[in-house]
Design a protein around this motif. Sequence first.
Motif, PDB file in Angstrom:
ATOM      1  N   SER A  38      11.042 -14.874  27.770  1.00 20.10           N
ATOM      2  CA  SER A  38      12.401 -14.371  27.987  1.00 20.10           C
ATOM      3  C   SER A  38      13.475 -15.370  27.580  1.00 20.10           C
ATOM      4  O   SER A  38      14.663 -15.096  27.725  1.00 20.10           O
ATOM      5  CB  SER A  38      12.584 -13.977  29.454  1.00 20.10           C
ATOM      6  N   VAL A  85      13.827 -18.591  28.764  1.00 21.29           N
ATOM      7  CA  VAL A  85      14.171 -19.570  29.806  1.00 21.29           C
ATOM      8  C   VAL A  85      13.535 -20.908  29.444  1.00 21.29           C
ATOM      9  O   VAL A  85      12.332 -21.003  29.203  1.00 21.29           O
ATOM     10  CB  VAL A  85      13.690 -19.099  31.197  1.00 21.29           C
ATOM     11  N   THR A  86      14.359 -21.951  29.406  1.00 23.66           N
ATOM     12  CA  THR A  86      13.898 -23.289  29.047  1.00 23.66           C
ATOM     13  C   THR A  86      13.644 -24.089  30.316  1.00 23.66           C
ATOM     14  O   THR A  86      14.503 -24.150  31.194  1.00 23.66           O
ATOM     15  CB  THR A  86      14.951 -24.001  28.186  1.00 23.66           C
ATOM     16  N   THR A  87      12.461 -24.703  30.406  1.00 19.29           N
ATOM     17  CA  THR A  87      12.103 -25.485  31.593  1.00 19.29           C
ATOM     18  C   THR A  87      11.635 -26.871  31.189  1.00 19.29           C
ATOM     19  O   THR A  87      11.067 -27.072  30.123  1.00 19.29           O
ATOM     20  CB  THR A  87      10.983 -24.801  32.397  1.00 19.29           C
ATOM     21  N   ILE A  95      14.368 -25.244  35.575  1.00 24.92           N
ATOM     22  CA  ILE A  95      15.162 -24.610  34.531  1.00 24.92           C
ATOM     23  C   ILE A  95      16.289 -25.555  34.127  1.00 24.92           C
ATOM     24  O   ILE A  95      16.989 -26.114  34.980  1.00 24.92           O
ATOM     25  CB  ILE A  95      15.718 -23.263  35.022  1.00 24.92           C
ATOM     26  N   THR A 132      19.462 -26.447  30.973  1.00 27.18           N
ATOM     27  CA  THR A 132      20.276 -25.967  29.861  1.00 27.18           C
ATOM     28  C   THR A 132      20.097 -26.920  28.688  1.00 27.18           C
ATOM     29  O   THR A 132      19.518 -28.005  28.826  1.00 27.18           O
ATOM     30  CB  THR A 132      21.764 -25.893  30.258  1.00 27.18           C
ATOM     31  N   GLN A 175      16.325 -19.647  20.495  1.00 30.67           N
ATOM     32  CA  GLN A 175      16.126 -20.546  21.629  1.00 30.67           C
ATOM     33  C   GLN A 175      15.336 -21.790  21.222  1.00 30.67           C
ATOM     34  O   GLN A 175      15.624 -22.897  21.670  1.00 30.67           O
ATOM     35  CB  GLN A 175      15.400 -19.842  22.783  1.00 30.67           C
TER      36      GLN A 175
END
Length: 140
Positions: free
Chosen positions: A73, A75-77, A82, A84, A115
């Motif tokens: 989806s 989402v960067t971790t 999480i 930015t 992304q």
Amino acid sequence: MPVQLQSSSGDEGDEARIEIIPLIDIMFFLLASFMLVSLSMTHLHRVPLALPEASTGIPDSKTPPFQISIDASGVTTWDRQIVTLSEITSKLLASAGPDESRVLISADAEARHKQVLGVLNAVRAAGITKVSFESKDPTR
């Protein structure tokens, strides 16, 4: 009258002694157990991803100090937290110098190209040029 203990054989020179061989066996067993448990826990801090396949990838035996994941989806971790893109750059600048740092980007096969490039730009903005992308071998 105090009780005197004697051995039935009548030897006066025998002393109690501790057998060391069983203790060494137990210590080696504990060492091996702790090593196996610690090796099995190495991938617990990762986000589960469906990695894309790449047959021409070169396996890397060294684990990079920084691993960034992007799920399907977008989402960067980083270490299951999480983040930015600006946080990635600031964390990398605060963590280590650009000459010695390596980053591994793990992106899900369904992640958007935008992304992935955003994370790559954030890493390069921190001055890090040694970047790897994680993939899985199709033969496995």
